[in-house]
Design a protein around this motif. Structure first.
Motif, PDB file in Angstrom:
ATOM      1  N   LEU A 244     -31.467 100.063  -3.438  1.00  0.00           N
ATOM      2  CA  LEU A 244     -31.163 100.142  -2.001  1.00  0.00           C
ATOM      3  C   LEU A 244     -31.075  98.742  -1.395  1.00  0.00           C
ATOM      4  N   LYS A 245     -31.877  97.832  -1.932  1.00  0.00           N
ATOM      5  CA  LYS A 245     -31.823  96.447  -1.420  1.00  0.00           C
ATOM      6  C   LYS A 245     -30.466  95.820  -1.716  1.00  0.00           C
ATOM      7  N   LYS A 246     -29.846  96.265  -2.797  1.00  0.00           N
ATOM      8  CA  LYS A 246     -28.530  95.702  -3.174  1.00  0.00           C
ATOM      9  C   LYS A 246     -27.376  96.422  -2.468  1.00  0.00           C
ATOM     10  N   TYR A 247     -27.678  97.556  -1.833  1.00  0.00           N
ATOM     11  CA  TYR A 247     -26.608  98.379  -1.238  1.00  0.00           C
ATOM     12  C   TYR A 247     -25.935  97.604  -0.102  1.00  0.00           C
ATOM     13  N   PRO A 248     -24.591  97.516  -0.121  1.00  0.00           N
ATOM     14  CA  PRO A 248     -23.922  96.704   0.909  1.00  0.00           C
ATOM     15  C   PRO A 248     -24.172  97.255   2.311  1.00  0.00           C
ATOM     16  N   SER A 249     -24.647  96.400   3.195  1.00  0.00           N
ATOM     17  CA  SER A 249     -24.943  96.891   4.551  1.00  0.00           C
ATOM     18  C   SER A 249     -23.780  96.563   5.477  1.00  0.00           C
ATOM     19  N   GLU A 250     -23.467  97.503   6.326  1.00  0.00           N
ATOM     20  CA  GLU A 250     -22.383  97.292   7.277  1.00  0.00           C
ATOM     21  C   GLU A 250     -22.964  97.111   8.665  1.00  0.00           C
ATOM     22  N   SER A 270     -53.118 105.403   5.807  1.00  0.00           N
ATOM     23  CA  SER A 270     -52.831 104.490   4.686  1.00  0.00           C
ATOM     24  C   SER A 270     -51.470 104.810   4.051  1.00  0.00           C
ATOM     25  N   ASP A 271     -51.052 106.082   4.100  1.00  0.00           N
ATOM     26  CA  ASP A 271     -49.705 106.417   3.583  1.00  0.00           C
ATOM     27  C   ASP A 271     -48.623 105.759   4.443  1.00  0.00           C
ATOM     28  N   ALA A 272     -48.854 105.757   5.759  1.00  0.00           N
ATOM     29  CA  ALA A 272     -47.868 105.125   6.652  1.00  0.00           C
ATOM     30  C   ALA A 272     -47.811 103.627   6.376  1.00  0.00           C
ATOM     31  N   LEU A 273     -48.998 103.003   6.159  1.00  0.00           N
ATOM     32  CA  LEU A 273     -49.012 101.564   5.849  1.00  0.00           C
ATOM     33  C   LEU A 273     -48.267 101.292   4.532  1.00  0.00           C
ATOM     34  N   ALA A 274     -48.528 102.156   3.541  1.00  0.00           N
ATOM     35  CA  ALA A 274     -47.876 101.963   2.236  1.00  0.00           C
ATOM     36  C   ALA A 274     -46.363 102.159   2.344  1.00  0.00           C
ATOM     37  N   LEU A 275     -45.943 103.105   3.194  1.00  0.00           N
ATOM     38  CA  LEU A 275     -44.496 103.333   3.366  1.00  0.00           C
ATOM     39  C   LEU A 275     -43.853 102.123   4.061  1.00  0.00           C
ATOM     40  N   ALA A 276     -44.563 101.567   5.064  1.00  0.00           N
ATOM     41  CA  ALA A 276     -44.046 100.380   5.755  1.00  0.00           C
ATOM     42  C   ALA A 276     -43.872  99.238   4.751  1.00  0.00           C
ATOM     43  N   LYS A 277     -44.844  99.102   3.858  1.00  0.00           N
ATOM     44  CA  LYS A 277     -44.778  98.032   2.854  1.00  0.00           C
ATOM     45  C   LYS A 277     -43.613  98.277   1.877  1.00  0.00           C
ATOM     46  N   LEU A 278     -43.487  99.545   1.447  1.00  0.00           N
ATOM     47  CA  LEU A 278     -42.433  99.894   0.480  1.00  0.00           C
ATOM     48  C   LEU A 278     -41.035  99.587   1.028  1.00  0.00           C
ATOM     49  N   THR A 279     -40.860  99.854   2.323  1.00  0.00           N
ATOM     50  CA  THR A 279     -39.516  99.714   2.897  1.00  0.00           C
ATOM     51  C   THR A 279     -39.294  98.329   3.515  1.00  0.00           C
ATOM     52  N   HIS A 280     -40.303  97.477   3.421  1.00  0.00           N
ATOM     53  CA  HIS A 280     -40.169  96.132   3.987  1.00  0.00           C
ATOM     54  C   HIS A 280     -38.995  95.411   3.306  1.00  0.00           C
ATOM     55  N   GLY A 281     -38.144  94.778   4.106  1.00  0.00           N
ATOM     56  CA  GLY A 281     -37.012  94.049   3.535  1.00  0.00           C
ATOM     57  C   GLY A 281     -35.763  94.904   3.368  1.00  0.00           C
ATOM     58  N   PHE A 312     -49.044 109.117  12.388  1.00  0.00           N
ATOM     59  CA  PHE A 312     -48.261 108.565  11.271  1.00  0.00           C
ATOM     60  C   PHE A 312     -47.113 107.707  11.816  1.00  0.00           C
ATOM     61  N   VAL A 313     -46.438 108.265  12.802  1.00  0.00           N
ATOM     62  CA  VAL A 313     -45.288 107.555  13.386  1.00  0.00           C
ATOM     63  C   VAL A 313     -45.751 106.275  14.085  1.00  0.00           C
ATOM     64  N   ASP A 314     -46.844 106.373  14.848  1.00  0.00           N
ATOM     65  CA  ASP A 314     -47.370 105.184  15.545  1.00  0.00           C
ATOM     66  C   ASP A 314     -47.662 104.056  14.567  1.00  0.00           C
ATOM     67  N   THR A 315     -48.289 104.400  13.449  1.00  0.00           N
ATOM     68  CA  THR A 315     -48.633 103.367  12.461  1.00  0.00           C
ATOM     69  C   THR A 315     -47.359 102.698  11.938  1.00  0.00           C
ATOM     70  N   LEU A 316     -46.346 103.504  11.674  1.00  0.00           N
ATOM     71  CA  LEU A 316     -45.090 102.913  11.201  1.00  0.00           C
ATOM     72  C   LEU A 316     -44.522 101.966  12.259  1.00  0.00           C
ATOM     73  N   VAL A 317     -44.485 102.455  13.497  1.00  0.00           N
ATOM     74  CA  VAL A 317     -43.883 101.650  14.567  1.00  0.00           C
ATOM     75  C   VAL A 317     -44.661 100.346  14.737  1.00  0.00           C
ATOM     76  N   ARG A 318     -46.003 100.442  14.722  1.00  0.00           N
ATOM     77  CA  ARG A 318     -46.812  99.220  14.895  1.00  0.00           C
ATOM     78  C   ARG A 318     -46.625  98.254  13.733  1.00  0.00           C
ATOM     79  N   ASN A 319     -46.103  98.749  12.631  1.00  0.00           N
ATOM     80  CA  ASN A 319     -45.854  97.864  11.488  1.00  0.00           C
ATOM     81  C   ASN A 319     -44.369  97.523  11.340  1.00  0.00           C
ATOM     82  N   GLY A 320     -43.680  97.635  12.452  1.00  0.00           N
ATOM     83  CA  GLY A 320     -42.303  97.123  12.502  1.00  0.00           C
ATOM     84  C   GLY A 320     -41.254  98.048  11.914  1.00  0.00           C
ATOM     85  N   VAL A 321     -41.584  99.320  11.685  1.00  0.00           N
ATOM     86  CA  VAL A 321     -40.605 100.234  11.095  1.00  0.00           C
ATOM     87  C   VAL A 321     -39.921 101.033  12.210  1.00  0.00           C
TER      88      VAL A 321
END
Ligand code: SF4
Length: 353
Positions: A244-250, A270-281, A312-321
């Motif tokens: 996904l990181k290599k997928y061309p972004s438009e 902690s799942d929300a934190l881990a998801l934020a980390k996984l999708t970082h970048g 769950f959503v709040d944690t994601l949002v507070r972590n920039g997702v």
């Protein structure tokens, strides 16, 4: 006359349609007119092509069909206006599609296969097992049937391939379907949702015109993703994220990370934190989807309480997702993938038993 099994012209890729029509249609401008009737107006009878001479319509009907799957059931519209359709195919298979009005836009959710071999454990389609690939005509037929019934202007339509099946395992037919839809709908209005078939994502990346990409992730680590999405054994989570990181972004477009929330399983802080980390970048947004309970699925799978979803959503949002929640679109008509067909299969099994 070929009455046995005539080719459905909607099943042909646009260049092959031109070829096929060119052999029996003249003058050449008639080919363009027929294409317009099919690809823009989406008619399912040659007789509807009123500017085509009757003899030519008859000649077309001698050789071909332009049939759509037949609607066998429509749910009563839900409180949010959404409505689910059950179609029957020529071979008796059944598939679903959903109409979802959303203010000034309308989405339709289409199936790409009659069943699914991927076997996600939270999915009713997966529970009932593999089926065959849908042809382009079977996918376009779901779209045009719903668009006609609700008389939705093409410019207001969004299309999501998020119904039954894994669209990237039906790649060639999907590309033909997209090519036809692009005649009236911009690629940025069309989304293809995958369980993470890496070779399919790589092929999609090569297309000159790409739909939006949505990827069903559902767990922040490999162990749990393997449990609920066995396809992870074949396409590991880390490799999927790398692809996904290599997928061309438009410009103005992001990948959607779908995340089905299961109470007490993948919905903690902690799942929300881990998801934020996984999708970082990743240039991505998360679509959190509270689970739709279903009697065919494991009883431990429950929809989280509203408070847990919010946390769950709040944690994601507070972590920039960037995150959206699919709250209840069609929930009361069993809008999750395969649930309506699941009911009809269960009913017929009970009747037979
Ligand atoms: S969620 Fe999608 S990929 Fe997974 S089993 Fe259901 S239809 Fe197949």
């Amino acid at each position: 006359m070929n009455t046995s099994n005539p080719t459905n012209l909607y099943d042909l890729a646009p260049p092959r349609l031109e070829q096929a029509l060119g052999a029996i249609v003249s003058p050449p401008f008639r080919v363009k007119q027929i294409e317009e009737w099919m690809y823009v107006r989406g008619v399912d009878a040659f007789d509807a092509m009123t500017n085509i001479p009757k003899e030519l319509r008859g000649a077309l009907a001698e050789h071909y069909t332009i049939a759509f799957p037949e609607v066998v059931e429509r749910t009563t519209p839900a409180t949010d206006g959404s409505q689910k359709y059950l179609f029957t195919l020529r071979d008796g298979n059944r598939i679903e599609a959903v109409y979802m009005p959303m203010g000034d836009r309308t989405s339709v959710c289409l199936s790409s296969q009659a069943g699914c071999a991927v076997g996600c454990t939270f999915c009713v389609t997966g529970f009932f097992g593999a089926g065959r690939n849908l042809s382009p005509g079977e996918m376009l037929g779901q779209f045009f049937t719903i668009q006609h019934e609700h008389d939705v202007p093409m410019e207001s339509m969004n299309v999501v391939f998020m119904g039954m099946g894994e669209p990237l395992l039906n790649f060639e037919n999907m590309v033909t379907t997209l090519d036809v839809l692009y005649r009236s709908i911009a690629p940025k209005r069309i989304t293809v949702s995958t369980s993470g078939i890496i070779p399919g994502i790589e092929e999609l990346a090569k297309l000159p015109r790409r739909p939006n990409l949505a990827v069903s992730i559902n767990a922040p680590d490999r162990r749990r993703r393997e449990e609920i999405m066995p396809i992870t054994k074949k396409y590991p989570l880390e490799e999927l994220i790398a692809s996904l990181k290599k997928y061309p972004s438009e410009k103005g477009r992001e990948i959607t990370i779908e995340y089905v929330l299961l109470a007490g399983y993948n919905d903690s802080h902690s799942d929300a934190l881990a998801l934020a980390k996984l999708t970082h970048g990743l240039r991505a947004k998360v679509n959190a989807i509270p689970f739709n309970e279903d009697p065919n699925l494991p009883p431990w799978m429950k929809r989280p309480k509203e408070g847990s979803i919010d946390r769950f959503v709040d944690t994601l949002v507070r972590n920039g997702v960037q995150v959206t929640v699919r709250r209840s679109k069609g929930r009361d008509i069993a809008a999750a993938c395969g649930q309506l067909r699941g009911k009809s299969v269960a009913k017929s099994r009970a009747t037979r038993g």
